[in-house]
Design a protein around this motif. Sequence first.
Motif, short mmCIF file in Angstrom:
data_model
loop_
_atom_site.label_atom_id
_atom_site.label_comp_id
_atom_site.label_asym_id
_atom_site.label_seq_id
_atom_site.Cartn_x
_atom_site.Cartn_y
_atom_site.Cartn_z
N ALA A 71 12.52 18.23 -8.28
CA ALA A 71 13.12 18.65 -6.92
C ALA A 71 13.25 17.20 -6.05
N ASN A 72 11.96 16.71 -6.03
CA ASN A 72 12.01 15.56 -5.29
C ASN A 72 12.98 14.40 -5.71
N ALA A 73 13.23 14.34 -6.86
CA ALA A 73 14.21 13.26 -7.52
C ALA A 73 15.67 13.89 -7.06
N VAL A 74 15.91 15.04 -7.05
CA VAL A 74 17.31 15.41 -6.62
C VAL A 74 17.48 14.99 -5.18
N GLY A 112 0.86 -1.15 0.06
CA GLY A 112 -0.08 -0.29 0.00
C GLY A 112 0.91 1.25 0.24
N LYS A 113 0.69 2.23 0.91
CA LYS A 113 1.64 3.45 1.32
C LYS A 113 2.75 3.25 2.08
N GLY A 114 2.53 2.03 2.53
CA GLY A 114 3.60 1.84 3.92
C GLY A 114 4.79 1.02 3.42
N PRO A 166 2.85 5.13 -4.78
CA PRO A 166 2.44 6.59 -3.99
C PRO A 166 3.20 6.86 -2.75
N SER A 167 3.85 5.73 -2.29
CA SER A 167 4.64 6.40 -1.17
C SER A 167 5.97 6.56 -1.51
N HIS A 168 6.54 6.58 -2.78
CA HIS A 168 7.94 6.73 -3.25
C HIS A 168 8.18 8.47 -3.01
N PRO A 169 9.36 8.64 -2.25
CA PRO A 169 9.66 10.03 -2.34
C PRO A 169 9.66 10.91 -3.38
N ILE A 170 9.95 10.56 -4.52
CA ILE A 170 9.84 11.25 -5.95
C ILE A 170 8.30 11.56 -6.39
N ALA A 171 7.55 10.92 -5.77
CA ALA A 171 6.15 10.94 -6.11
C ALA A 171 5.13 12.11 -5.25
N GLN A 172 6.03 12.34 -4.32
CA GLN A 172 5.12 13.34 -3.19
C GLN A 172 4.60 14.76 -3.58
N VAL A 178 7.99 4.16 -10.78
CA VAL A 178 7.49 5.27 -10.09
C VAL A 178 6.20 5.84 -11.00
N PHE A 179 6.61 5.88 -11.91
CA PHE A 179 5.30 6.75 -13.05
C PHE A 179 5.21 6.21 -14.30
N LEU A 180 4.12 6.11 -14.61
CA LEU A 180 3.70 5.56 -16.04
C LEU A 180 3.01 6.63 -16.74
#
Lengths: 260, 260, 260, 260
Positions: D221-224, A194-196, D141-147, D174-176
Amino acid sequence: MNSPIRVTVWGENHHENSERDRAAMAERYPEGMHGAVAAGIKELLGDAVEVRTATHQEPDHGLTEEVLENTDVLTWWGHMAHDTVDDAVVDRVHQRVLGGMGLLALHSAHFSKIFIKLMATSCSLSWRNSRDTELVWTVSPSHPIAQGVPQPIVIDEQEMYGEFFDIPEPDELVFLSTFTGGEVFRSGVCYRRGKGKVFYFSPGDQDYPVYHHPDIKRVLANAVEWAAPAASADFQPPAVRNQPEPFFAAELKQKESADV
Amino acid sequence: MNSPIRVTVWGENHHENSERDRAAMAERYPEGMHGAVAAGIKELLGDAVEVRTATHQEPDHGLTEEVLENTDVLTWWGHMAHDTVDDAVVDRVHQRVLGGMGLLALHSAHFSKIFIKLMATSCSLSWRNSRDTELVWTVSPSHPIAQGVPQPIVIDEQEMYGEFFDIPEPDELVFLSTFTGGEVFRSGVCYRRGKGKVFYFSPGDQDYPVYHHPDIKRVLANAVEWAAPAASADFQPPAVRNQPEPFFAAELKQKESADV
Amino acid sequence: MNSPIRVTVWGENHHENSERDRAAMAERYPEGMHGAVAAGIKELLGDAVEVRTATHQEPDHGLTEEVLENTDVLTWWGHMAHDTVDDAVVDRVHQRVLGGMGLLALHSAHFSKIFIKLMATSCSLSWRNSRDTELVWTVSPSHPIAQGVPQPIVIDEQEMYGEFFDIPEPDELVFLSTFTGGEVFRSGVCYRRGKGKVFYFSPGDQDYPVYHHPDIKRVLANAVEWAAPAASADFQPPAVRNQPEPFFAAELKQKESADV
Amino acid sequence: MNSPIRVTVWGENHHENSERDRAAMAERYPEGMHGAVAAGIKELLGDAVEVRTATHQEPDHGLTEEVLENTDVLTWWGHMAHDTVDDAVVDRVHQRVLGGMGLLALHSAHFSKIFIKLMATSCSLSWRNSRDTELVWTVSPSHPIAQGVPQPIVIDEQEMYGEFFDIPEPDELVFLSTFTGGEVFRSGVCYRRGKGKVFYFSPGDQDYPVYHHPDIKRVLANAVEWAAPAASADFQPPAVRNQPEPFFAAELKQKESADV
């Protein structure tokens, strides 16, 4: 994230109170194993964390809705009383993980209800308690959980956990352990559910003072930071979206396709 | 593997019998959806498989111990009656998967008890039923499940399933689908759990004749071959090994360690 | 696949001819290490394979366009002469892998040009040659490469290869090795690159008769079958598709979006 | 990490100066594309970064030893002049990545020498330049780059990049992206190589003002932050360790083994 990470350290707290182990545990872990785990995290992360403990014996095992709503990362150590953990509490923890809470499953928690539920496998392994030395090798040197520890971490005395460890292929493999007897174990493994985020770390048996080991404390502190949710976490598990409007108004133009 | 792969095609068999859908289903799937899935596999794999069907309405949902003991690969399609599937049967299927049986979860089986149990996530997604065209793109061209299909597969009419699909990161990502509305979905994903292999494939709604599509039949046949256990399978889930003898008689020689 | 898998076993063939090692090698590997590897594959796979050998000393190192065009799976063992392998041959092998040829990189081939090129990392590791016993543990029991071998494989005497092994995270981790000295190594790892499959397997040093070990022969035979391309392979590396026609004629309908 | 992340934004700076594109680029990207990328990172990360730019036309393409020694994260945009990038500079960047520097490869940099070298595949794809709308969907959705980005990101006009994209299976997807034409693309993918982290992100063509899009700036910025090395980074690529002392003095005790 500027506000502190809210950590709840859960302990089964069985060996600490059992006839057989009480005396040795009082010497090895005077504040309980959960007390030692909590102290290590506080020592290394200071103001960046707020740490509380909860134990099996408390109402709701200390994991009420309110406690979980105020927990960013939960650590879990259990061994003898897995079966007596209330399924409703397990479901509550599970939902919170799917919503973004981090979970650190420690040592014999491989057989906890929450870890088995999250892995969906038997989580069985090979084990022997004969004072093996354990070496913990880093295989992902840039991983945040592996920062600041030597190659390998040396634990003088530990229970042996060996392969085959019946877990899903980890999303990230951080540590491998070897033992005096020649066995190997995937001892530090990461998952997203999930998100965790979930981290399993095997060192840490009740018979040995592993949670006082400075490198093990470092790993746990690193893992707390890694598992913490984003500042914007809303802790809602991913939900179904019914009948959303399409983004495109489209129609099929052609059907010729190319082989891969 | 010289002996045929023993396939059991499970169907919920609800729409086929419901007041509302009966007439349309009789035209679209005269042998039921399970009948169509079974026929496609038989058509393409011939003597390499033995295919039977089982449905929700049979005792034990048609999945007795004996049936499962004679099943190498189980396919599962369900939609309206997930909640009425007996937990004991789900546990039986789960144990068989951990022991090596392959499982193909199809379309709305994303919300079946067995798939949710194996994923350990909510398995929620985004959906819309508005006759979208679906394009199924191969992103792993050497994967056995993707052999013999065009790039992309074109399905004229399908229900839309879109991201975010709440599943664990797949061990192997084989197909991605796009829809007329602009959505995307990880439509073909592989997992290993215990000794068993799991493939989820989303095309295939009761409202559209997707299981008659030649490319979809090809994918299912490929997936049956991919998911089949090794000839030597004993179907025992991985078990704990207690106190095995060490391989090495060893002692710690030195404790100097190097940073990674 | 009904037609046999065409295997080319490549050997550096240096130790076999060097002043220092010639005598011992003639005893240990009378047909050369490449001869032993080839014999093991033929012994176990029989008519399912056609096996030839090629060596560094031949024109084009024995890997002409024609040989590669007739090779489904290439095995590679090298050690002392990595730098003298012609870059053009390495590029040719690389293109063939991207097009679907399987590659088995063996032991000291971790430092071969072709393996470094495919991994894109330093492929450095820790090593010690002191007659360690190596135990090879299966961590993916349903993987085709792990069928038919004991847990663990015991190799009485081997060179030690240990972590940190600087490779990309494997697509599939099949084997972990431990050594008498306490080290650990990811000794059996799988990758997909383009349409081709790559398996690295570390057991097999010139100083020890490892390629005569029945379990090691089994692993290599399994790996040949695993790495073989699909029957329909065209061996063209994936190519750019310029300006393909769109499948949909579409326009953006709305821009409202939902948070994840 | 208290000291700022040192970011170098590299730009090919070709379209900005070409006869054909100069006028349009001056309007779309008055400071160059590298200027826009740098400005977005500075705008969102403020004092947490120190950002400089470097371009193809400078000596050593602006990537001297000294510049790289003072770079934690390098972003790379190139398109027309890939072949004229000096191999020695590419090797230098590669070694720095293996030592821990983060790398963000942007859009047409899929065909840059450094990205192809790191992927070890052809990096080919499908493309069409016809003002498609691109939707960028988060699948982690919990990946830091997707925040902090919507689901999906909507880019009104973009070049289409589609599958099959010939890259290794990402460590994290992370993204599609989907396009008006019905295509799909793995548009945000993460890799670890050596000690360094690599992120490829496809949105961002010279013909469209994508790098001014607030959500795209957020992703970069997230990716950096994600790609930045640990504070303790020494930037040495992983090295061979020759003949280390064993940790254990051991001998083989028994050879009985169990089947998996």
